[in-house]
Design a protein around this motif. Structure first.
Motif, PDB file in Angstrom:
ATOM      1  N   HIS A 120      -7.419   1.365  -3.458  1.00 59.40           N
ATOM      2  CA  HIS A 120      -8.502   2.114  -4.068  1.00 59.40           C
ATOM      3  C   HIS A 120      -8.070   3.504  -4.485  1.00 59.40           C
ATOM      4  CE1 HIS A 120     -11.432  -0.873  -2.724  1.00 59.40           C
ATOM      5  NE2 HIS A 120     -10.727  -0.901  -1.613  1.00 59.40           N
ATOM      6  N   ASP A 121      -8.452   3.903  -5.670  1.00 61.19           N
ATOM      7  CA  ASP A 121      -8.318   5.283  -6.154  1.00 61.19           C
ATOM      8  C   ASP A 121      -6.974   5.951  -5.904  1.00 61.19           C
ATOM      9  OD1 ASP A 121     -11.698   5.834  -5.171  1.00 61.19           O
ATOM     10  OD2 ASP A 121     -10.942   5.260  -7.131  1.00 61.19           O
ATOM     11  N   ARG A 122      -5.973   5.214  -5.573  1.00 62.80           N
ATOM     12  CA  ARG A 122      -4.624   5.719  -5.353  1.00 62.80           C
ATOM     13  C   ARG A 122      -4.547   6.834  -4.309  1.00 62.80           C
ATOM     14  NH1 ARG A 122      -5.341   4.072 -10.269  1.00 62.80           N
ATOM     15  NH2 ARG A 122      -5.481   5.920 -11.499  1.00 62.80           N
ATOM     16  N   THR A 123      -5.562   6.896  -3.431  1.00 62.16           N
ATOM     17  CA  THR A 123      -5.490   7.740  -2.238  1.00 62.16           C
ATOM     18  C   THR A 123      -6.028   6.916  -1.073  1.00 62.16           C
ATOM     19  OG1 THR A 123      -7.659   8.681  -2.690  1.00 62.16           O
ATOM     20  CG2 THR A 123      -5.754   9.954  -3.432  1.00 62.16           C
ATOM     21  N   PRO A 124      -5.391   6.942   0.064  1.00 57.57           N
ATOM     22  CA  PRO A 124      -5.851   6.098   1.175  1.00 57.57           C
ATOM     23  C   PRO A 124      -7.296   6.387   1.532  1.00 57.57           C
ATOM     24  CG  PRO A 124      -3.720   7.089   1.686  1.00 57.57           C
ATOM     25  CD  PRO A 124      -4.218   7.729   0.409  1.00 57.57           C
TER      26      PRO A 124
ATOM     27  N   GLY B 100       1.606   7.160  -6.480  1.00 57.47           N
ATOM     28  CA  GLY B 100       0.475   7.911  -7.002  1.00 57.47           C
ATOM     29  C   GLY B 100      -0.020   7.424  -8.351  1.00 57.47           C
ATOM     30  N   SER B 101      -0.909   8.195  -8.905  1.00 52.43           N
ATOM     31  CA  SER B 101      -1.564   7.867 -10.164  1.00 52.43           C
ATOM     32  C   SER B 101      -0.570   7.715 -11.305  1.00 52.43           C
ATOM     33  CB  SER B 101      -2.587   8.954 -10.503  1.00 52.43           C
ATOM     34  OG  SER B 101      -3.200   8.707 -11.730  1.00 52.43           O
ATOM     35  N   ASP B 102       0.377   8.640 -11.396  1.00 51.68           N
ATOM     36  CA  ASP B 102       1.356   8.577 -12.479  1.00 51.68           C
ATOM     37  C   ASP B 102       2.212   7.325 -12.380  1.00 51.68           C
ATOM     38  OD1 ASP B 102       0.428  10.947 -13.538  1.00 51.68           O
ATOM     39  OD2 ASP B 102       1.982  12.169 -12.578  1.00 51.68           O
ATOM     40  N   GLY B 103       2.610   6.962 -11.171  1.00 53.06           N
ATOM     41  CA  GLY B 103       3.415   5.763 -10.976  1.00 53.06           C
ATOM     42  C   GLY B 103       2.656   4.502 -11.334  1.00 53.06           C
ATOM     43  N   PHE B 104       1.387   4.426 -10.924  1.00 51.15           N
ATOM     44  CA  PHE B 104       0.548   3.275 -11.254  1.00 51.15           C
ATOM     45  C   PHE B 104       0.398   3.147 -12.766  1.00 51.15           C
ATOM     46  CE2 PHE B 104      -3.686   1.703 -12.367  1.00 51.15           C
ATOM     47  CZ  PHE B 104      -3.647   0.447 -11.798  1.00 51.15           C
ATOM     48  N   ASP B 105       0.041   4.236 -13.429  1.00 47.89           N
ATOM     49  CA  ASP B 105      -0.143   4.202 -14.879  1.00 47.89           C
ATOM     50  C   ASP B 105       1.154   3.832 -15.587  1.00 47.89           C
ATOM     51  OD1 ASP B 105      -2.792   4.920 -14.499  1.00 47.89           O
ATOM     52  OD2 ASP B 105      -2.452   7.045 -14.954  1.00 47.89           O
TER      53      ASP B 105
ATOM     54  N   SER C 178       6.195  -7.118  -9.797  1.00 48.05           N
ATOM     55  CA  SER C 178       6.898  -7.481  -8.562  1.00 48.05           C
ATOM     56  C   SER C 178       8.302  -6.887  -8.531  1.00 48.05           C
ATOM     57  CB  SER C 178       6.931  -8.998  -8.370  1.00 48.05           C
ATOM     58  OG  SER C 178       7.745  -9.610  -9.343  1.00 48.05           O
ATOM     59  N   ARG C 179       8.877  -6.602  -9.682  1.00 58.15           N
ATOM     60  CA  ARG C 179      10.204  -5.971  -9.732  1.00 58.15           C
ATOM     61  C   ARG C 179      10.157  -4.508  -9.271  1.00 58.15           C
ATOM     62  NH1 ARG C 179      10.649  -9.279 -14.551  1.00 58.15           N
ATOM     63  NH2 ARG C 179      10.105  -7.507 -15.864  1.00 58.15           N
ATOM     64  N   HIS C 180       8.968  -3.961  -9.112  1.00 60.43           N
ATOM     65  CA  HIS C 180       8.811  -2.589  -8.613  1.00 60.43           C
ATOM     66  C   HIS C 180       8.649  -2.573  -7.092  1.00 60.43           C
ATOM     67  CE1 HIS C 180       8.517  -0.672 -12.561  1.00 60.43           C
ATOM     68  NE2 HIS C 180       7.956  -1.802 -12.925  1.00 60.43           N
TER      69      HIS C 180
ATOM     70  N   SER D 124       0.833  -1.206   0.000  1.00 63.90           N
ATOM     71  CA  SER D 124       0.000   0.000   0.000  1.00 63.90           C
ATOM     72  C   SER D 124       0.863   1.250   0.000  1.00 63.90           C
ATOM     73  CB  SER D 124      -0.924   0.019   1.215  1.00 63.90           C
ATOM     74  OG  SER D 124      -1.849  -1.024   1.148  1.00 63.90           O
ATOM     75  N   LYS D 125       1.942   1.223   0.767  1.00 70.85           N
ATOM     76  CA  LYS D 125       2.846   2.373   0.832  1.00 70.85           C
ATOM     77  C   LYS D 125       3.431   2.672  -0.551  1.00 70.85           C
ATOM     78  CE  LYS D 125       6.816   4.245   3.201  1.00 70.85           C
ATOM     79  NZ  LYS D 125       8.033   3.997   3.910  1.00 70.85           N
ATOM     80  N   ILE D 126       3.895   1.631  -1.247  1.00 67.17           N
ATOM     81  CA  ILE D 126       4.440   1.819  -2.603  1.00 67.17           C
ATOM     82  C   ILE D 126       3.373   2.430  -3.498  1.00 67.17           C
ATOM     83  CG2 ILE D 126       5.282   0.646  -4.675  1.00 67.17           C
ATOM     84  CD1 ILE D 126       6.445  -1.517  -2.748  1.00 67.17           C
ATOM     85  N   TYR D 127       2.199   1.827  -3.476  1.00 66.74           N
ATOM     86  CA  TYR D 127       1.100   2.241  -4.347  1.00 66.74           C
ATOM     87  C   TYR D 127       0.713   3.700  -4.114  1.00 66.74           C
ATOM     88  CZ  TYR D 127      -3.641   1.852  -6.407  1.00 66.74           C
ATOM     89  OH  TYR D 127      -4.790   2.001  -7.136  1.00 66.74           O
ATOM     90  N   TYR D 128       0.504   4.077  -2.863  1.00 66.90           N
ATOM     91  CA  TYR D 128       0.058   5.428  -2.568  1.00 66.90           C
ATOM     92  C   TYR D 128       1.172   6.463  -2.727  1.00 66.90           C
ATOM     93  CZ  TYR D 128      -4.248   3.253  -1.052  1.00 66.90           C
ATOM     94  OH  TYR D 128      -5.416   2.543  -1.016  1.00 66.90           O
ATOM     95  N   GLU D 129       2.418   6.095  -2.432  1.00 65.19           N
ATOM     96  CA  GLU D 129       3.520   7.038  -2.604  1.00 65.19           C
ATOM     97  C   GLU D 129       3.801   7.318  -4.073  1.00 65.19           C
ATOM     98  OE1 GLU D 129       6.904   5.643  -0.372  1.00 65.19           O
ATOM     99  OE2 GLU D 129       6.098   6.447   1.504  1.00 65.19           O
TER     100      GLU D 129
END
Length: 125
Positions: free
Chosen positions: A119-123, A38-43, A65-67, A31-36
């Motif tokens: 969810h929605d890339r914001t906690p 953000g949207s640009d990183g996920f995309d 998984s390499r991320h 979750s920390k990776i995902y939210y830190e």
């Protein structure tokens, strides 16, 4: 089946031993990776992994998984890519426009959110 003809575990099988009490596969570290990021990183990560993998779930899982994501969490991303390929390919073939995003949010994102707990890339908690 995978490329060597071995039966791939189902989504439920792959995640059965790596879920929290709410059935989510992503850990607090994921979750920390995902939210830190953000949207640009996920995309960026999804594009970087999905395109060369042609939406293949196991390939995208390995790439994600390499991320830094755990295997169980990365599998949710792989399943998202496979869902997009199977359900939204024609809407997304020209790029990520309104039709592509609508298809993703209607057909694939709910399963990803249920699998991952993200969810929605914001906690949200």
């Amino acid at each position: 089946k995978d490329r060597e003809g071995e039966q791939q575990p189902s989504m439920g099988d792959r995640h059965a031993n790596a879920t929290d009490e709410k059935g989510r596969c992503c850990s607090p570290a994921d979750s920390k990776i995902y939210y830190e990021r953000g949207s640009d990183g996920f995309d960026h990560d999804m594009s970087l992994c999905s395109r060369p993998c042609w939406g293949d779930a196991s390939c995208v899982t390995s790439c994600i998984s390499r991320h830094g994501y755990s295997a169980s969490c990365a599998a949710c991303f792989g399943d998202l890519a496979a869902c997009m390929l199977g359900n939204c390919m024609w809407q997304c073939i020209g790029g990520e426009d309104t039709g592509c995003r609508r298809c993703a949010h209607e057909r694939c994102v709910p399963t990803f959110e249920s699998c991952s707990g993200l969810h929605d890339r914001t906690p949200s908690d």
